[in-house]
Design an enzyme around this catalytic site. Sequence first.
Site, PDB file in Angstrom:
ATOM      1  N   ASP A 259       0.857  -1.180   0.000  1.00 34.88           N
ATOM      2  CA  ASP A 259       0.000   0.000   0.000  1.00 34.88           C
ATOM      3  C   ASP A 259       0.900   1.239   0.000  1.00 34.88           C
ATOM      4  OD1 ASP A 259      -2.160   1.678  -0.048  1.00 34.88           O
ATOM      5  OD2 ASP A 259      -3.260   0.644   1.534  1.00 34.88           O
TER       6      ASP A 259
HETATM    7  C1  BGC Z   1      -5.025   3.260   0.063  1.00 35.51           C
HETATM    8  C2  BGC Z   1      -5.203   2.282  -1.077  1.00 35.51           C
HETATM    9  C3  BGC Z   1      -5.007   2.974  -2.385  1.00 35.51           C
HETATM   10  C4  BGC Z   1      -3.637   3.601  -2.408  1.00 35.51           C
HETATM   11  C5  BGC Z   1      -3.305   4.274  -3.707  1.00 35.51           C
HETATM   12  C6  BGC Z   1      -3.744   4.051  -0.071  1.00 35.51           C
HETATM   13  O1  BGC Z   1      -3.659   5.082   0.848  1.00 35.51           O
HETATM   14  O2  BGC Z   1      -5.039   2.550   1.276  1.00 35.51           O
HETATM   15  O3  BGC Z   1      -6.480   1.704  -0.995  1.00 35.51           O
HETATM   16  O4  BGC Z   1      -5.160   2.068  -3.438  1.00 35.51           O
HETATM   17  O5  BGC Z   1      -3.579   4.571  -1.372  1.00 35.51           O
HETATM   18  O6  BGC Z   1      -4.015   5.430  -3.899  1.00 35.51           O
END
Ligand code: BGC
Length: 700
Positions: A259
């Site tokens: 993530d």
């Molecule tokens: C979120 C994800 C997301 C990623 C990219 C993160 O902060 O938890 O769900 O896909 O950002 O934007």
Amino acid sequence: MLVLLVAASLAVPRSVDARVEALMRRMTLDEKVGQLIQYNPSQHDLDKLIAAGRVGSVYNLHSAEQATELQRIAVERSRLHIPLLIGQDVIHGFRTIFPIPIGIASSWDQSAAELEARVAGREAHAIGIRWTFAPMVDIARDPRWGRVAEGAGEDPFLGSAMAAAYVRGFQESSILACAKHFAAYGAAEGGRDYNTADMSEERLREVYLPPFKAAIDAGARTIMSAFDSLNGVPMTANHHLLTTILRNEWHFHGFVVSDFDAVDQLRNHGIAATPQQAALKAIRAGVDMDMVDGDYETLARAVREGLLPVSTVDAAVRHILREKFELGLFDHPDAAESETGLDRADARRVADESIVLLKNEGAILPLSKKIGTLAVIGPLAGSKRDMLGSWFAHGNPDDAVTLLEGIRSTVSAQTNVLYAEGCGILDGSDQDIAKAIETAKQANVVVLALGEAGGMTGEASSRAFLDLPGRQEQLLESIVATGKPVILVVMSGRPLTISWAADRVPAIVWPWFPGIEGGNAIAGVLFGDVNPSGKLPISIPRSAGQIPVYYAHLPTGRPANPNNKYTSKYIDSPSEPLYPFGFGLSYTRFDYSDLRIQKTGNRFEVSAVVRNAGSRAGVEVVQLYVHQRVARVSRPVKELKGFERIALGAGESRRVVFTIAPKDLRYWLGGKWVVDPGTFDVWIGPSSAEGLEGTLKYSN
Ligand code: BGC
């Protein structure tokens, strides 16, 4: 130039594995590590890094032009011409914004989820996006957690069905799906985002992992590891989940992305002191690609210093390159095609199915289109932006039809529609509330649209209180005090506690955040053009103090008994939620009868007759639940094991048949799935709280 490269790529061996290996033989260590790195567009010197072969993926680009430009640099200027994988959060629509995922889950319709993903995938593909960070398949049993909005709710069976549907839809549009966030992210303690999860392997296997497994079985090519730590081990460094379960047990062949910034956050978790230590822990655990933080830049040096075998890097590179080849990126790297128009008809269909009717006393709904004077009141009635909820990619609030607009275009020309905002979502003045009261007094019926702002759910939007925010409770009480019949419409990304309203208003409609066609869809329900069919994918609690409240809880040694103080209950609240999982009303009535259970081999056919006993056509979501009476460990009081959406004309009936196989009766014990012989209670009904009941005896 692109044409020449396509021609060149035709000269290499044809099988994907052979092409991957041939390419890897030509790659330097730095180029290999480059494939493991994803940057966002604001990365310093991004062009140069791409040209140097140091970037595998970029994400959240603003336009087709930007995608084309960056892809051109990768394909034309980098030494090995390896295309970028361009990703984006395409969560519930790209240009055409559909209901939020918890809304789509309320349809209990896999074809609706698949349709949304297909349309979103097609629109995203048209501007060069080849990878979405969706679906979010986290089970969420705590509505304080803002990301409840992004998933399919509290149940692993429904969650698995939706997960598989989204994956199919995206990948049919040649977009790689990414099941996230692996795993147990939705079990954050206190519902506080990014917080710790701690649970037994049994609960993990039975509740939190099944939607991931379903996504992979449906062909999901990527997985995103979660931010949280599970049983003390941050998911970004969790070898047990990322390698033992995902790779060795489930034979997942795609790749894992961390993530956002999560590799570096291993330092905050307190299991790494430096970016290199963090990177080493992540890649050894099984994270192939590092999202955004750049910690994987340290890996080439780690290999040179003998801290990491190059084979570990190679394995990750292989996973990523294979997906790029499979996707056809090497053969068709050209990023952008053309922008597509909005797909309003599909957005409308899904919005219609997502709306849940929770209360309809005295059949006050549907309203007549010739109602005389109607007052539309509330901060959610006229807001375009809030129809879209969170994460709306390239969606444009101007495309949204508000509830007020939807009502105005649905009622007859003679109907006088008055409007007063009443208060803001978070603020408001006494004068505005007074004006709304005056408006209500002039009307025969009030439609009161309350709830959260679209941005109050989603990531980093945990709440400690689940009541209507700002001055909306006061507005509600003031409007109810006028004595006018109030139809309450609640828009939100999570269950809210509306016990006061539920006791006093005759009708409650719950459209979540319904997307660009939301206003038309809600008006369709209010005035009877649409017969509501949504069912709750998550329980609606009476108060935040009841949380967690979910239907598939374990029994206790002292089941609640109102006549015995020393039983499992509250002294100041019922234990049951305000509205249970699976619940939702229709304008017609469905009667259930003649439950039959038939054994064939080690399978059971469980069926019941469902009759539309009302005077109009409708759709019912028929649900099957089971419970094992005696097992080696306590089993949930009920578990969903089947559902079917059926359309029945007035007076029509149908026998709905479910099959229960041994795998539906199994549970996780001592490191494996087991099925204990014994007696199982079985229900077929309209929600988790009602149904025809029978028993079956399983012996193996
Ligand atoms: C979120 C994800 C997301 C990623 C990219 C993160 O902060 O938890 O769900 O896909 O950002 O934007």
